[in-house]
Design a protein around this motif. Structure first.
Motif, PDB file in Angstrom:
ATOM      1  N   GLU A 101     -13.307  37.442 128.121  1.00 19.32           N
ATOM      2  CA  GLU A 101     -14.719  37.063 128.291  1.00 19.32           C
ATOM      3  C   GLU A 101     -15.222  36.260 127.099  1.00 19.32           C
ATOM      4  N   VAL A 102     -14.912  36.697 125.873  1.00 19.76           N
ATOM      5  CA  VAL A 102     -15.464  36.007 124.699  1.00 19.76           C
ATOM      6  C   VAL A 102     -14.754  34.691 124.391  1.00 19.76           C
ATOM      7  N   THR A 103     -13.552  34.485 124.922  1.00 19.47           N
ATOM      8  CA  THR A 103     -12.845  33.220 124.679  1.00 19.47           C
ATOM      9  C   THR A 103     -13.041  32.209 125.811  1.00 19.47           C
ATOM     10  N   GLU A 104     -13.702  32.617 126.880  1.00 22.12           N
ATOM     11  CA  GLU A 104     -13.935  31.707 128.003  1.00 22.12           C
ATOM     12  C   GLU A 104     -14.761  30.502 127.551  1.00 22.12           C
ATOM     13  N   ASP A 105     -14.300  29.312 127.915  1.00 24.05           N
ATOM     14  CA  ASP A 105     -14.979  28.049 127.602  1.00 24.05           C
ATOM     15  C   ASP A 105     -15.111  27.787 126.100  1.00 24.05           C
ATOM     16  N   LYS A 106     -14.221  28.343 125.299  1.00 25.27           N
ATOM     17  CA  LYS A 106     -14.241  28.085 123.853  1.00 25.27           C
ATOM     18  C   LYS A 106     -13.094  27.134 123.514  1.00 25.27           C
ATOM     19  N   ASP A 107     -13.373  26.159 122.676  1.00 18.01           N
ATOM     20  CA  ASP A 107     -12.345  25.226 122.219  1.00 18.01           C
ATOM     21  C   ASP A 107     -11.652  25.719 120.957  1.00 18.01           C
ATOM     22  N   ILE A 108     -12.413  26.451 120.119  1.00 18.64           N
ATOM     23  CA  ILE A 108     -11.900  26.897 118.823  1.00 18.64           C
ATOM     24  C   ILE A 108     -12.159  28.388 118.678  1.00 18.64           C
ATOM     25  N   VAL A 109     -11.153  29.122 118.217  1.00 17.08           N
ATOM     26  CA  VAL A 109     -11.295  30.547 117.930  1.00 17.08           C
ATOM     27  C   VAL A 109     -10.826  30.800 116.501  1.00 17.08           C
ATOM     28  N   PHE A 110     -11.658  31.457 115.728  1.00 13.87           N
ATOM     29  CA  PHE A 110     -11.295  31.933 114.395  1.00 13.87           C
ATOM     30  C   PHE A 110     -11.083  33.436 114.519  1.00 13.87           C
ATOM     31  N   HIS A 111      -9.855  33.867 114.506  1.00 16.33           N
ATOM     32  CA  HIS A 111      -9.559  35.294 114.636  1.00 16.33           C
ATOM     33  C   HIS A 111      -9.517  35.893 113.223  1.00 16.33           C
ATOM     34  N   LEU A 112     -10.590  36.560 112.853  1.00 20.65           N
ATOM     35  CA  LEU A 112     -10.738  37.107 111.506  1.00 20.65           C
ATOM     36  C   LEU A 112     -10.702  38.626 111.497  1.00 20.65           C
ATOM     37  N   ALA A 113     -10.343  39.222 112.623  1.00 15.47           N
ATOM     38  CA  ALA A 113     -10.434  40.674 112.763  1.00 15.47           C
ATOM     39  C   ALA A 113      -9.321  41.404 112.030  1.00 15.47           C
ATOM     40  N   GLY A 114      -9.652  42.572 111.593  1.00 12.54           N
ATOM     41  CA  GLY A 114      -8.707  43.474 110.958  1.00 12.54           C
ATOM     42  C   GLY A 114      -9.417  44.771 110.638  1.00 12.54           C
ATOM     43  N   VAL A 115      -8.670  45.732 110.198  1.00 13.87           N
ATOM     44  CA  VAL A 115      -9.236  47.010 109.776  1.00 13.87           C
ATOM     45  C   VAL A 115      -9.088  47.068 108.273  1.00 13.87           C
ATOM     46  N   LYS A 116     -10.205  47.190 107.582  1.00 16.36           N
ATOM     47  CA  LYS A 116     -10.199  47.126 106.132  1.00 16.36           C
ATOM     48  C   LYS A 116     -10.380  48.517 105.545  1.00 16.36           C
ATOM     49  N   GLY A 117      -9.604  48.810 104.539  1.00 16.21           N
ATOM     50  CA  GLY A 117      -9.730  50.095 103.860  1.00 16.21           C
ATOM     51  C   GLY A 117      -8.855  50.129 102.630  1.00 16.21           C
ATOM     52  N   SER A 118      -9.008  51.151 101.863  1.00 20.94           N
ATOM     53  CA  SER A 118      -8.260  51.287 100.616  1.00 20.94           C
ATOM     54  C   SER A 118      -6.811  51.683 100.896  1.00 20.94           C
ATOM     55  N   PRO A 119      -5.917  51.475  99.927  1.00 15.69           N
ATOM     56  CA  PRO A 119      -4.539  51.940 100.094  1.00 15.69           C
ATOM     57  C   PRO A 119      -4.457  53.445 100.365  1.00 15.69           C
ATOM     58  N   ALA A 120      -5.360  54.214  99.781  1.00  9.70           N
ATOM     59  CA  ALA A 120      -5.358  55.666 100.014  1.00  9.70           C
ATOM     60  C   ALA A 120      -5.679  55.967 101.477  1.00  9.70           C
ATOM     61  N   MET A 121      -6.645  55.252 102.034  1.00  4.77           N
ATOM     62  CA  MET A 121      -6.988  55.451 103.450  1.00  4.77           C
ATOM     63  C   MET A 121      -5.813  55.074 104.347  1.00  4.77           C
ATOM     64  N   THR A 122      -5.163  53.967 104.038  1.00  5.29           N
ATOM     65  CA  THR A 122      -4.028  53.518 104.846  1.00  5.29           C
ATOM     66  C   THR A 122      -2.899  54.531 104.801  1.00  5.29           C
ATOM     67  N   ALA A 123      -2.668  55.128 103.646  1.00  7.76           N
ATOM     68  CA  ALA A 123      -1.613  56.132 103.513  1.00  7.76           C
ATOM     69  C   ALA A 123      -1.933  57.385 104.322  1.00  7.76           C
ATOM     70  N   GLN A 124      -3.209  57.755 104.387  1.00  5.90           N
ATOM     71  CA  GLN A 124      -3.616  58.969 105.095  1.00  5.90           C
ATOM     72  C   GLN A 124      -3.737  58.768 106.603  1.00  5.90           C
ATOM     73  N   LYS A 125      -4.121  57.581 107.023  1.00  6.43           N
ATOM     74  CA  LYS A 125      -4.356  57.304 108.444  1.00  6.43           C
ATOM     75  C   LYS A 125      -3.709  55.978 108.847  1.00  6.43           C
ATOM     76  N   PRO A 126      -2.394  55.868 108.728  1.00  3.97           N
ATOM     77  CA  PRO A 126      -1.743  54.576 108.997  1.00  3.97           C
ATOM     78  C   PRO A 126      -1.927  54.081 110.423  1.00  3.97           C
ATOM     79  N   ALA A 127      -1.932  54.963 111.402  1.00  5.92           N
ATOM     80  CA  ALA A 127      -2.100  54.532 112.795  1.00  5.92           C
ATOM     81  C   ALA A 127      -3.483  53.930 113.025  1.00  5.92           C
ATOM     82  N   SER A 128      -4.487  54.394 112.276  1.00  6.06           N
ATOM     83  CA  SER A 128      -5.841  53.881 112.410  1.00  6.06           C
ATOM     84  C   SER A 128      -5.968  52.443 111.911  1.00  6.06           C
TER      85      SER A 128
END
Length: 194
Positions: A31-58
């Motif tokens: 739906e959000v890419t319909e009729d779009k010529d340009i897409v900037f995919h900037l998505a990610g999950v941001k967190g500290s290394p400690a968070m990543t170590a504790q919840k890697p699947a997240s």
């Protein structure tokens, strides 16, 4: 300009259309890419290394899902130009990062899950180029981006927002972690955009 996010940033320019959408859902991405010529995919999950170590699947699972769905939707919708934002976390630790060396090594222990998730997005782009001839995907790998919509939560903020929060909160004296030997790269979100 259309912005898709789970956040609700205030003070957006008037020409920005803000759409709240879940990029883990392929239908939403279509739906959000319909009729779009340009897409900037900037998505990610941001967190500290400690968070990543504790919840890697997240970190790993949503990032893989965002990548896969947005790139697939953009391909299906005939997007002409696609920017995929990977991460410096795809590299192994090094004094100097060389673009061509990324596939010769593995992400660092601290970036294992997020780094591999971003690498899979890069591999997806390569697969689309080979199979579909879609060669208008550009990849950038910025380092430690920070800016106004960052996470300033002291429990899980990255380095710069954590320091800013501690300064604003009046920590005195300000304690900076480490022994002083670490060298890090930081870049403001506005500089990444330019």
């Amino acid at each position: 300009v259309t912005t898709v996010s789970l956040d609700s940033p205030d003070n957006l320019p008037r020409e920005v259309i803000f759409i709240k959408s879940d990029l883990r859902n392929l239908k939403s991405c279509l739906e959000v890419t319909e009729d779009k010529d340009i897409v900037f995919h900037l998505a990610g999950v941001k967190g500290s290394p400690a968070m990543t170590a504790q919840k890697p699947a997240s970190f790993f699972v949503p990032t893989i899902t965002f990548n896969t769905n947005m790139m697939e939707a953009s391909l299906r919708q005939g997007v002409k130009s696609y920017l995929y934002t990977s991460s410096i976390g795809v590299y192994s630790p090094s004094e100097v990062f060389r673009e061509d060396d990324v596939w010769k090594t593995f992400p660092s222990k601290n970036d294992k899950f997020a780094g591999w998730a971003k690498r899979m997005g890069e591999l997806q782009a390569e697969a689309y180029k080979i199979e579909y001839g879609w060669d208008s995907i550009s990849i950038v790998r910025p380092a430690n981006v920070y800016g106004p919509y960052d996470n300033f939560n002291p429990d899980n903020a990255m380095v710069i927002p954590s320091l800013i929060h501690r300064i604003v909160s009046g920590e005195n004296p300000l304690s900076v972690w480490g022994d002083g030997s670490a060298i890090r790269d930081f870049i403001h979100a506005k500089d990444v955009a330019y």
